[in-house]
Write an enzyme that holds these catalytic residues in place. Structure first.
Site, PDB file in Angstrom:
ATOM      1  N   ARG A   1      45.209 -20.375  66.860  1.00  0.00           N
ATOM      2  CA  ARG A   1      44.307 -21.441  66.418  1.00  0.00           C
ATOM      3  C   ARG A   1      44.712 -21.845  65.015  1.00  0.00           C
ATOM      4  NH1 ARG A   1      39.114 -18.120  66.106  1.00  0.00           N
ATOM      5  NH2 ARG A   1      40.749 -16.653  65.540  1.00  0.00           N
TER       6      ARG A   1
ATOM      7  N   CYS B   1      45.417 -30.326  70.117  1.00  0.00           N
ATOM      8  CA  CYS B   1      45.620 -29.625  71.397  1.00  0.00           C
ATOM      9  C   CYS B   1      44.616 -29.993  72.489  1.00  0.00           C
ATOM     10  CB  CYS B   1      45.591 -28.123  71.159  1.00  0.00           C
ATOM     11  SG  CYS B   1      46.752 -27.614  69.891  1.00  0.00           S
TER      12      CYS B   1
ATOM     13  N   THR C   1      53.581 -26.704  74.300  1.00  0.00           N
ATOM     14  CA  THR C   1      52.764 -26.829  75.517  1.00  0.00           C
ATOM     15  C   THR C   1      53.383 -27.913  76.395  1.00  0.00           C
ATOM     16  OG1 THR C   1      50.855 -26.177  74.247  1.00  0.00           O
ATOM     17  CG2 THR C   1      50.418 -27.253  76.347  1.00  0.00           C
TER      18      THR C   1
ATOM     19  N   LYS D   1      61.609 -31.579  55.047  1.00  0.00           N
ATOM     20  CA  LYS D   1      60.792 -30.383  55.283  1.00  0.00           C
ATOM     21  C   LYS D   1      61.612 -29.128  54.992  1.00  0.00           C
ATOM     22  CE  LYS D   1      57.300 -30.858  58.882  1.00  0.00           C
ATOM     23  NZ  LYS D   1      56.997 -30.528  60.263  1.00  0.00           N
TER      24      LYS D   1
HETATM   25  C1  UGA Z   1      43.286 -24.525  70.201  1.00  0.00           C
HETATM   26  C2  UGA Z   1      43.068 -23.179  70.909  1.00  0.00           C
HETATM   27  O1  UGA Z   1      41.841 -22.601  70.456  1.00  0.00           O
HETATM   28  C3  UGA Z   1      44.229 -22.223  70.630  1.00  0.00           C
HETATM   29  O2  UGA Z   1      44.051 -21.024  71.369  1.00  0.00           O
HETATM   30  C4  UGA Z   1      45.533 -22.902  71.062  1.00  0.00           C
HETATM   31  O3  UGA Z   1      46.662 -22.092  70.761  1.00  0.00           O
HETATM   32  C5  UGA Z   1      45.677 -24.223  70.312  1.00  0.00           C
HETATM   33  O4  UGA Z   1      44.551 -25.071  70.605  1.00  0.00           O
HETATM   34  C6  UGA Z   1      46.955 -24.896  70.788  1.00  0.00           C
HETATM   35  O5  UGA Z   1      47.017 -25.259  71.953  1.00  0.00           O
HETATM   36  O6  UGA Z   1      47.921 -24.926  70.031  1.00  0.00           O
HETATM   37  P1  UGA Z   1      42.998 -25.401  67.694  1.00  0.00           P
HETATM   38  O7  UGA Z   1      43.399 -26.742  68.207  1.00  0.00           O
HETATM   39  O8  UGA Z   1      43.618 -24.881  66.456  1.00  0.00           O
HETATM   40  O9  UGA Z   1      43.268 -24.276  68.804  1.00  0.00           O
HETATM   41  O10 UGA Z   1      41.449 -25.471  67.437  1.00  0.00           O
HETATM   42  P2  UGA Z   1      40.123 -24.768  67.965  1.00  0.00           P
HETATM   43  O11 UGA Z   1      39.676 -23.750  67.014  1.00  0.00           O
HETATM   44  O12 UGA Z   1      40.268 -24.343  69.363  1.00  0.00           O
HETATM   45  O13 UGA Z   1      39.111 -26.006  67.880  1.00  0.00           O
HETATM   46  C7  UGA Z   1      39.347 -27.214  68.603  1.00  0.00           C
HETATM   47  C8  UGA Z   1      38.213 -28.187  68.426  1.00  0.00           C
HETATM   48  O14 UGA Z   1      37.031 -27.701  69.047  1.00  0.00           O
HETATM   49  C9  UGA Z   1      37.828 -28.441  66.968  1.00  0.00           C
HETATM   50  O15 UGA Z   1      37.546 -29.801  66.797  1.00  0.00           O
HETATM   51  C10 UGA Z   1      36.595 -27.576  66.753  1.00  0.00           C
HETATM   52  O16 UGA Z   1      35.749 -28.034  65.719  1.00  0.00           O
HETATM   53  C11 UGA Z   1      35.941 -27.720  68.122  1.00  0.00           C
HETATM   54  N1  UGA Z   1      35.029 -26.601  68.420  1.00  0.00           N
HETATM   55  C12 UGA Z   1      35.499 -25.340  68.590  1.00  0.00           C
HETATM   56  C13 UGA Z   1      33.662 -26.862  68.586  1.00  0.00           C
HETATM   57  O17 UGA Z   1      33.204 -28.016  68.451  1.00  0.00           O
HETATM   58  N2  UGA Z   1      32.838 -25.822  68.904  1.00  0.00           N
HETATM   59  C14 UGA Z   1      33.274 -24.543  69.071  1.00  0.00           C
HETATM   60  O18 UGA Z   1      32.459 -23.656  69.381  1.00  0.00           O
HETATM   61  C15 UGA Z   1      34.644 -24.304  68.901  1.00  0.00           C
END
Ligand code: UGA
Length: 443
Positions: A154, A262, A122, A35
């Site tokens: 995110r 996450c 985390t 990497k």
């Molecule tokens: C999530 C958090 O949103 C971040 O704030 C955090 O920093 C991150 O985890 C982490 O702990 O590192 P992420 O895993 O990138 O971020 O993804 P999200 O955008 O939160 O989506 C997570 C899941 O929920 C996805 O499968 C998405 O499709 C789903 N989702 C999200 C829904 O089904 N509906 C929604 O309205 C939003």
């Protein structure tokens, strides 16, 4: 300020590039030589919208460098950020802290001056205390503070979220460490709120936030189930509910379940931590089990439609865990496709704008990988959408209909307009929208 970041994954690399863009001298460190060699050659090792330009710019101007040696990487650093993985233990589901303790232990050997050691991974509440003890045990003379600096980026929006965070949480009671970190984030202070809390509170904020968001998604998914039966439309219901500012409109998009590296991991870890101290988090437990079941139900729903045909071709659009990323970790799309296979589907074609390489590592030659949307759906009996890529929203459904053998859409990300789908001749079914034909709904 000189900053070292250990771990060049989806958290470490965007954070490193962001801090370099703020004008700091950042060294990204990773034990994975391959990497580091790729990054040194100027090749980004993950896809993240908008990252590449900033990455190239900051390598060129000398703010960003890479090494696989913790010793070299931290020697001038005032701040060392730990951003390594904390995968769940396969049995207990507690966060596995091996990588973080190994990194902290290695750092402890080379601390020569006051250093702020920040944990961005985390980690369970109390891990900051353990890291502090471990460093002191290895190097009793070391002058340092351990701070919890939870990350809220995110995937897919990491660059935006870095520069416009909702908040920055600094978890330490050391005034010296607080001052240094406030200075580090000074260029962002007008874009956000920065709060200083104690270390355990900061660690808890991270888990409580992710668990709440996971529950919010699970909640809207269950309301969507209700809408399907009652004749309401979840898109309208979510709109109306979300306009209440106490609830908020974000994270009310129904879908096939939450995934990613996450939410599934952090809800499990939150539940585990609570059990350890005798607290029963029933809401979170219900979101965990409901989310697992949901993916199985989605697969059964697809098979119910597909089983009308002999050796049905199922075209799947989207395999990443959400739009805007190539990441397939804990992707609901992956789980649903696996479930389809275990239910007997043998003719599955998948397309994803970014995640096909990762999908190939998971599915090998058990399904086919299309290089375009058209190739994916050609002669398909059923089209399923599982990831909310914007490229899919604008598809010309009339053209798609001509390519398919049978005109059935199972839209699990509510990307299409039911009326347009119906006009294109599709038997269209989405999440939380009554699955009666459109004409019946319109009457
Ligand atoms: C999530 C958090 O949103 C971040 O704030 C955090 O920093 C991150 O985890 C982490 O702990 O590192 P992420 O895993 O990138 O971020 O993804 P999200 O955008 O939160 O989506 C997570 C899941 O929920 C996805 O499968 C998405 O499709 C789903 N989702 C999200 C829904 O089904 N509906 C929604 O309205 C939003």
């Amino acid at each position: 300020m000189n900053i070292a970041i250990i771990g060049t994954g989806y958290v470490g690399l965007p954070s490193g590039v962001g801090l370099a863009e703020l004008g700091h001298k950042v060294t990204c460190i990773d034990i994975d030589d391959k990497k580091i060699e790729a990054l040194k050659r100027g090749e980004l090792t993950l896809y993240e919208e908008g990252l590449e330009d900033l990455f190239n710019k900051n390598i060129k101007n000398g703010n960003l460098s890479f090494t696989s040696s913790i010793k070299d990487g931290i020697q001038d650093a005032t701040v060392v950020i730990l951003a390594v993985g904390t995968p769940p233990d396969p049995i207990s589901k507690a966060a596995d802290l091996t990588y973080i303790f190994n990194a902290a232990s290695e750092v402890s050997k080379y601390l020569r001056k006051y250093t702020v050691i920040c944990d961005k991974s985390t980690v369970p509440v109390g891990t900051g205390d353990k890291i502090e003890k471990l460093i002191l045990k290895n190097n009793p003379q070391a002058h340092f503070d351990v701070v919890s600096l939870p990350e809220f980026l995110r995937e897919g929006f990491a660059v935006h979220d870095f520069f416009y965070p909702d908040r920055i949480v600094i978890g330490t009671q050391s005034k010296q460490a607080q001052e240094i970190l406030l200075k580090m984030y000074e260029p962002l202070q007008h874009n956000t709120k920065i709060i200083c809390v104690n270390r355990k509170s900061a660690e808890t904020i991270k888990y409580a936030s992710n668990s709440f968001l996971a529950m919010k998604i699970h909640y809207i998914n269950e309301i969507a189930d209700f809408c399907e039966k009652s004749g309401a439309d979840i898109n309208d219901v979510a709109l109306g509910v979300g306009l209440d500012s106490r609830i908020g409109s974000k994270f009310l998009n129904p879908g096939p379940g939450f995934g990613g590296s996450c939410f599934p991991k952090d809800t499990l870890a939150m539940d585990y931590m609570a059990r350890e101290v005798g607290v029963n988090l029933t809401l979170i437990q219900s979101a965990i089990s409901g989310n697992l079941l949901r993916k199985k139900i989605m697969a059964r729903r697809i098979m119910q439609k597909a089983s009308r045909f002999k050796d049905p071709k199922i075209a799947v659009l989207g395999i990443a865990f959400k739009g805007g990323t190539d990441d397939c970790r804990e992707s609901p799309a992956v789980d649903i496709v696996k479930e389809l296979q275990s239910l007997g589907a043998t003719n599955i074609s998948i397309f994803d704008p970014k995640a096909l390489n990762n999908a190939k590592r998971i599915f090998g030659n058990t399904l086919s990988y299309a290089s375009s949307i058209e190739e994916c759906i050609k002669d398909a009996d059923l089209l399923v959408t599982l990831t909310e890529w914007n490229d899919f929203r604008t598809l010309d459904l009339a053209k798609m209909a001509i390519l398919m053998r049978h005109k059935i859409i199972e839209d699990y990300r509510n990307l299409f307009d039911p009326e347009t789908a119906s006009q294109a001749g599709f038997e269209y079914s989405a999440i939380g929208r009554s699955n009666l034909p459109y004409e019946a709904l319109a009457s």
